[in-house]
Design a protein around this motif. Structure first.
Motif, PDB file in Angstrom:
ATOM      1  N   LEU A   1       0.862  -1.179   0.000  1.00  0.00           N
ATOM      2  CA  LEU A   1       0.000   0.000   0.000  1.00  0.00           C
ATOM      3  C   LEU A   1       0.896   1.227   0.000  1.00  0.00           C
ATOM      4  CD1 LEU A   1      -2.673   1.557   0.338  1.00  0.00           C
ATOM      5  CD2 LEU A   1      -2.485   1.164   2.809  1.00  0.00           C
ATOM      6  N   THR A   2       0.821   2.018  -1.070  1.00  0.00           N
ATOM      7  CA  THR A   2       1.615   3.234  -1.197  1.00  0.00           C
ATOM      8  C   THR A   2       0.678   4.412  -1.335  1.00  0.00           C
ATOM      9  OG1 THR A   2       3.383   2.003  -2.310  1.00  0.00           O
ATOM     10  CG2 THR A   2       3.432   4.399  -2.493  1.00  0.00           C
ATOM     11  N   ILE A   3       0.856   5.415  -0.475  1.00  0.00           N
ATOM     12  CA  ILE A   3      -0.065   6.554  -0.412  1.00  0.00           C
ATOM     13  C   ILE A   3       0.711   7.842  -0.610  1.00  0.00           C
ATOM     14  CG2 ILE A   3      -1.669   7.833   1.061  1.00  0.00           C
ATOM     15  CD1 ILE A   3      -2.164   5.185   2.586  1.00  0.00           C
ATOM     16  N   ASN A   4       0.167   8.707  -1.442  1.00  0.00           N
ATOM     17  CA  ASN A   4       0.674  10.069  -1.580  1.00  0.00           C
ATOM     18  C   ASN A   4      -0.523  10.992  -1.385  1.00  0.00           C
ATOM     19  OD1 ASN A   4       1.731  12.550  -2.312  1.00  0.00           O
ATOM     20  ND2 ASN A   4       2.902  11.750  -4.023  1.00  0.00           N
ATOM     21  N   SER A   5      -0.616  11.632  -0.239  1.00  0.00           N
ATOM     22  CA  SER A   5      -1.817  12.388   0.118  1.00  0.00           C
ATOM     23  C   SER A   5      -1.484  13.811   0.531  1.00  0.00           C
ATOM     24  CB  SER A   5      -2.561  11.695   1.262  1.00  0.00           C
ATOM     25  OG  SER A   5      -1.779  11.729   2.450  1.00  0.00           O
ATOM     26  N   ASP A   6      -2.405  14.727   0.197  1.00  0.00           N
ATOM     27  CA  ASP A   6      -2.299  16.088   0.706  1.00  0.00           C
ATOM     28  C   ASP A   6      -2.959  16.203   2.066  1.00  0.00           C
ATOM     29  OD1 ASP A   6      -0.995  16.866  -1.598  1.00  0.00           O
ATOM     30  OD2 ASP A   6      -2.833  17.496  -2.604  1.00  0.00           O
ATOM     31  N   GLY A   7      -3.972  15.355   2.329  1.00  0.00           N
ATOM     32  CA  GLY A   7      -4.586  15.270   3.644  1.00  0.00           C
ATOM     33  C   GLY A   7      -3.940  14.151   4.432  1.00  0.00           C
ATOM     34  N   SER A  48       4.236  15.757   7.878  1.00  0.00           N
ATOM     35  CA  SER A  48       4.403  16.852   8.831  1.00  0.00           C
ATOM     36  C   SER A  48       4.553  16.289  10.239  1.00  0.00           C
ATOM     37  CB  SER A  48       3.191  17.776   8.760  1.00  0.00           C
ATOM     38  OG  SER A  48       2.007  17.059   9.041  1.00  0.00           O
ATOM     39  N   ALA A  49       4.929  17.156  11.181  1.00  0.00           N
ATOM     40  CA  ALA A  49       5.176  16.699  12.547  1.00  0.00           C
ATOM     41  C   ALA A  49       4.062  17.066  13.506  1.00  0.00           C
ATOM     42  CB  ALA A  49       6.491  17.281  13.064  1.00  0.00           C
ATOM     43  N   GLY A  50       3.173  17.972  13.116  1.00  0.00           N
ATOM     44  CA  GLY A  50       2.188  18.484  14.064  1.00  0.00           C
ATOM     45  C   GLY A  50       1.133  17.499  14.478  1.00  0.00           C
ATOM     46  N   MET A  51       0.869  16.462  13.659  1.00  0.00           N
ATOM     47  CA  MET A  51      -0.175  15.493  13.979  1.00  0.00           C
ATOM     48  C   MET A  51       0.379  14.070  14.000  1.00  0.00           C
ATOM     49  SD  MET A  51      -3.058  17.258  14.222  1.00  0.00           S
ATOM     50  CE  MET A  51      -4.423  16.185  13.793  1.00  0.00           C
ATOM     51  N   ALA A  52       1.625  13.917  14.385  1.00  0.00           N
ATOM     52  CA  ALA A  52       2.283  12.613  14.298  1.00  0.00           C
ATOM     53  C   ALA A  52       1.597  11.580  15.174  1.00  0.00           C
ATOM     54  CB  ALA A  52       3.746  12.744  14.710  1.00  0.00           C
ATOM     55  N   VAL A  53       1.296  10.415  14.595  1.00  0.00           N
ATOM     56  CA  VAL A  53       0.725   9.271  15.307  1.00  0.00           C
ATOM     57  C   VAL A  53       1.680   8.102  15.147  1.00  0.00           C
ATOM     58  CG1 VAL A  53      -1.146   7.585  15.294  1.00  0.00           C
ATOM     59  CG2 VAL A  53      -1.672  10.020  15.108  1.00  0.00           C
ATOM     60  N   VAL A  75       3.715   5.701   3.306  1.00  0.00           N
ATOM     61  CA  VAL A  75       2.870   6.890   3.266  1.00  0.00           C
ATOM     62  C   VAL A  75       3.727   8.120   3.028  1.00  0.00           C
ATOM     63  CG1 VAL A  75       1.186   8.304   4.480  1.00  0.00           C
ATOM     64  CG2 VAL A  75       1.230   5.830   4.872  1.00  0.00           C
ATOM     65  N   ASN A  76       3.443   8.810   1.931  1.00  0.00           N
ATOM     66  CA  ASN A  76       4.008  10.130   1.692  1.00  0.00           C
ATOM     67  C   ASN A  76       2.901  11.119   2.027  1.00  0.00           C
ATOM     68  OD1 ASN A  76       6.667   9.397   0.275  1.00  0.00           O
ATOM     69  ND2 ASN A  76       5.155   8.222  -0.866  1.00  0.00           N
ATOM     70  N   GLY A  77       2.910  11.557   3.257  1.00  0.00           N
ATOM     71  CA  GLY A  77       1.776  12.285   3.788  1.00  0.00           C
ATOM     72  C   GLY A  77       1.828  13.779   3.562  1.00  0.00           C
ATOM     73  N   PRO A  78       1.014  14.500   4.337  1.00  0.00           N
ATOM     74  CA  PRO A  78       0.848  15.940   4.127  1.00  0.00           C
ATOM     75  C   PRO A  78       2.057  16.738   4.589  1.00  0.00           C
ATOM     76  CG  PRO A  78      -0.281  15.279   6.119  1.00  0.00           C
ATOM     77  CD  PRO A  78       0.209  14.008   5.483  1.00  0.00           C
ATOM     78  N   THR A  79       2.159  17.953   4.068  1.00  0.00           N
ATOM     79  CA  THR A  79       3.206  18.867   4.505  1.00  0.00           C
ATOM     80  C   THR A  79       2.696  19.879   5.506  1.00  0.00           C
ATOM     81  OG1 THR A  79       2.763  20.305   2.607  1.00  0.00           O
ATOM     82  CG2 THR A  79       4.469  18.635   2.342  1.00  0.00           C
TER      83      THR A  79
END
Length: 536
Positions: free
Chosen positions: A372-378, A425-430, A396-400
């Motif tokens: 599963l490879t994800i490139n998301s803006d959200g 990004s680091a602000g919502m890291a899980v 996961v290539n997640g949001p900036t």
């Protein structure tokens, strides 16, 4: 043809692929047939037989076998369509409207620039229509409508090219009127080795108001709204599907009947470019095999329960990449979770669980195999309930932006196997929760790491155990794999070289810059997860 439904929960069957690990195959032995393979399991861990997919859908591989001598041949031509077989009591020709009213096998060839094929058989009839070089258009509605039957089978003859195009405006736009270029009120199966092009200029491309099984074929759909839509279920067993849709790409949308509204991909290839959600189910969405590429979407995969046990899934989305959400009263769809402590520098000691999360609903993401490879803006991988990763590879290539996270789980993220690399990004890291049995590391960088930069994780012996190449600027990376041992210290480098241009790979730290060290299993939550996108 089977006229009953098994009492086994269809939703459970769809989800089961990731849980029981049993597989089945349904094979057509006709000279022009194809082979479709389906895999299914059940959430109760019961044994799965070779007939499971056939028991839980209308599909029966025997429907792809017939006596060619009994075929009814219909030659289509504007103002001159002809039935050329002696057994033609089930066919009526009225101008450019061809009505089929009895069970049987009908072979169509030719074209109608402004006509319609209509099936109006009894509720116990199986109608098999072979498209053998057919081009249909209609200036006032749908060119292919199944009004009634037990099951309609559209079979694409080997090496044939077929096309359906509906009107841009329908004369009849009532609630029960057709709204797709290929529209069926009955169970619908598409099979064969030929090709079919569907141009839905009014609304949808292919629609079944009952169950839909795509057993094989090369199918291209271009639709103003939804591309391919089954109501009770949508199943892709084999074939190649290219869908361009202004709305949702492929979906199953029964919201009323318990255990319905599920979608399964067990083979073949599916490519979707969607203006809204890429692949969507109201209830359960399962991928057990094949290739699924959501090249463009608002949200890539969406359902209350999402299970990936095999295959190769690639998602690109403007919003969430994978989103387990729905209409549950316990949903945490709206708003972000409580803020936790901001993470600075390389990840320091933490609780190892999910901190500050919103209330979790009855939603799940379960990855047990495949890629599963994800490139998301959200949000990248988002569950408004829980998430479990026990096998396979998740990248996961997640949001900036700090308002979303590469991983966003309102309950607990449990990692017991597989490989997970989630950057963003680091602000919502899980990070993985306390129930996880496989360790990992959390990296929070002092400054953003530029797109295309290799990030290396090096164990105490000096060996590079993982290299991740970013596709966009990142501030954090969560990595879990069997190569990481809880409690050990790992050194992080950026730069150097990598053997591929993106994702997880191998590489060298020669010329790289040391960033610091992290201890496996010690996580620092930056902020609790947000709500993720609600059901559209």
């Amino acid at each position: 043809m089977r006229s009953f439904r098994t009492s086994l929960s269809v939703a459970a069957v769809a989800l089961a692929i990731s849980l029981a690990g049993c597989s089945t195959a349904a094979t057509n032995s006709t000279s022009t047939g194809t082979t479709g393979t389906s895999t299914t399991t059940t959430t109760t861990q019961q044994a799965v037989t070779a007939a499971t997919i056939e028991e839980d859908t209308h599909y029966d591989s025997d429907d792809l076998n017939w006596d060619t001598a009994a075929e009814v041949a219909i030659s289509l031509a504007d103002g001159g369509s002809k039935v050329t077989s002696s057994s033609s009591t089930g066919v009526a020709v009225d101008g450019n409207t061809i009505t089929i009213s009895a069970a049987g096998t009908y072979r169509l060839s030719g074209s109608l620039t402004d006509g319609r094929i209509e099936v109006a058989a009894s509720d116990s009839d199986t109608v098999r229509i072979i498209l053998d070089g057919v081009e249909l258009g209609n200036s006032g509605g749908s060119p292919f409508v199944v009004q009634s039957a037990d099951e309609a089978i559209v079979y694409l003859e080997e090496s044939s090219t077929n096309a359906l195009t509906d009107a841009a405006t329908y004369t009849d736009q009532g609630d029960d009127a057709p709204n797709a270029a290929l529209y069926s009120m009955a169970d619908l199966t598409i099979a064969g080795t030929g090709s079919l092009s569907v141009n839905g200029k009014f609304n949808d491309g292919i629609v079944s108001k009952d169950g839909l099984v795509m057993a094989a074929g090369k199918v291209t759909v271009d639709a103003v709204d939804d591309g391919i839509r089954g109501k009770d279920y949508t199943v892709l067993l084999d074939g190649a599907y290219q869908v361009t849709a202004g709305g949702d790409g492929v979906k199953a949308d029964n919201e009323m009947d318990e255990g319905r509204g599920w979608l399964l991909v067990s083979g073949g290839s599916l490519t979707v470019n969607a203006g809204d959600d890429g692949v969507k189910a109201f209830n359960t969405l399962t991928v057990s095999g094949g290739t699924v590429t959501v090249a463009e979407s608002e949200e890539g995969l969406e359902a209350q329960h999402i299970a990936i046990s095999g295959g190769d899934v690639t998602v690109t989305s403007h919003d969430d990449g994978v989103n387990a959400s729905g209409s549950s009263s316990t949903s945490a769809d709206a708003g972000a979770g409580d803020a936790g402590a901001a993470a600075g520098g390389m990840g320091g000691p933490g609780g190892g669980g999910i901190g500050g999360e919103s209330a979790a609903g009855d939603y799940t993401v379960d990855v047990s195999g495949g890629t599963l490879t994800i490139n998301s803006d959200g949000d990248g991988l988002d569950s408004n309930g829980s998430a479990t990763i026990s096998g396979g590879t998740v990248v996961v290539n997640g949001p900036t932006n700090d308002g979303n996270g590469a991983l966003d789980v309102n309950g607990e993220l449990v990692v017991t196997g597989g490989t997970v690399a989630a950057a963003g990004s680091a602000g919502m890291a899980v990070t993985p929760g306390t129930s996880s049995t496989q360790s990992g590391v959390q990296l929070t960088f002092n400054s953003s790491v530029a797109a295309g930069t290799p990030v290396h994780i090096v164990d105490p012996s000096g060996a590079v155990i993982a290299t991740f190449v970013t596709t966009k600027s990142i501030a954090s990376l969560v990595l879990s794999s069997a190569a990481i041992t809880a409690g050990e210290s790992y050194t992080v480098y950026t730069g150097g070289t990598a053997d591929t241009k993106a994702g997880l790979t191998t590489g060298s730290i020669e010329g790289a810059e040391e960033q610091g060290t992290v201890t496996a299993g010690q996580y620092t939550q930056a902020q609790g997860p947000g709500g993720g996108g609600g059901r559209r």
